[in-house]
Write a protein that holds these residues in place. Structure first.
Motif, PDB file in Angstrom:
ATOM      1  N   THR A 137      35.402   9.135   3.651  1.00  0.00           N
ATOM      2  CA  THR A 137      34.982   7.819   3.137  1.00  0.00           C
ATOM      3  C   THR A 137      34.982   6.772   4.255  1.00  0.00           C
ATOM      4  O   THR A 137      34.183   5.848   4.245  1.00  0.00           O
ATOM      5  CB  THR A 137      35.923   7.355   2.009  1.00  0.00           C
ATOM      6  N   TYR A 155      28.493  12.629   3.268  1.00  0.00           N
ATOM      7  CA  TYR A 155      29.052  13.310   2.101  1.00  0.00           C
ATOM      8  C   TYR A 155      28.381  14.668   1.888  1.00  0.00           C
ATOM      9  O   TYR A 155      27.220  14.873   2.265  1.00  0.00           O
ATOM     10  CB  TYR A 155      28.877  12.456   0.849  1.00  0.00           C
ATOM     11  N   LEU A 166      26.444   8.138  -4.624  1.00  0.00           N
ATOM     12  CA  LEU A 166      26.573   8.463  -3.194  1.00  0.00           C
ATOM     13  C   LEU A 166      25.223   8.766  -2.549  1.00  0.00           C
ATOM     14  O   LEU A 166      25.138   8.934  -1.335  1.00  0.00           O
ATOM     15  CB  LEU A 166      27.521   9.654  -3.006  1.00  0.00           C
TER      16      LEU A 166
END
Ligand code: URA
Length: 194
Positions: A137, A155, A166
């Motif tokens: 993150t 991600y 996301l």
């Protein structure tokens, strides 16, 4: 037999950790090892283990779409592999020891390929290659240097399937990858979307 052929054979017959005993197929990688972009995921899942090819399940289909949007093809423009080459039973996270045992194979692939850009897909890839304390993150979307290679953590596609919010940050990260690719590899690289 050249380096990469013997490495592939070694991975396919590896029994250095317990994952070797439960796998159907080891998953060495897919795509073009002579390209400039290496994508690194976590480890094979059910379908990957069945077929011996990385990212063929749902997250693989999403990854294919992202690559397509960037103007990259799996066959020509990237090489895709994982931190561990064999499926952890029930898709559990690979243990630190399994990662450690498998890492020399990834190092050898990087050494052979000399990718201009390495894309780390998710926390396991980031922790496995760069720093076991790193947080995806915090680190995603920023270029890192790993032993002279440019690295972009982002991600994992499976995280996008669970959390569509996301998608935006991942697309921002892949846009940076396209811009860097134009800068370093092909100024005329075409993508419809960026
Ligand atoms: N997820 C991964 O991290 N790697 C694969 O090969 C498939 C799914």
């Amino acid at each position: 037999m050249n380096n990469i052929e013997s490495l592939t054979q070694e991975i396919n017959t590896c029994l250095k950790c317990p994952l070797g005993e439960t796998r159907t197929h080891a998953v060495v990688g897919d795509g073009n090892i002579h390209s400039s972009i290496m994508l690194i995921g976590e480890g094979p899942g059910f379908y990957e283990d069945q077929q011996g090819i990385p990212f063929v399940g749902r997250s693989g289909q999403l990854l294919n779409k992202i690559l397509q949007a960037c103007g990259f093809t799996r066959e020509k423009d990237v090489f895709i592999t994982n931190i561990v080459k064999c499926r952890p039973p029930k898709n559990r996270d690979p243990t630190p020891q399994e990662r450690q045992t498998c890492l020399p194979y990834l190092y050898a692939q990087i050494e052979y390929m000399q990718p201009k850009i390495i894309v780390l897909l998710g926390a396991t890839a980031l922790k496995g290659l760069v720093d076991s304390n790193a947080r995806i993150t915090k680190m995603r979307g920023q270029w890192l240097d790993w032993q002279g290679h440019l690295v972009m953590p982002t991600y994992h596609p499976s995280a996008l399937l669970r959390n569509p919010q996301l998608k935006r940050p991942v697309w921002d990260d892949f846009k940076q990858i396209v811009y860097k690719y134009r800068e370093l590899v092909d100024p005329n690289h075409f993508s419809k979307y960026c």
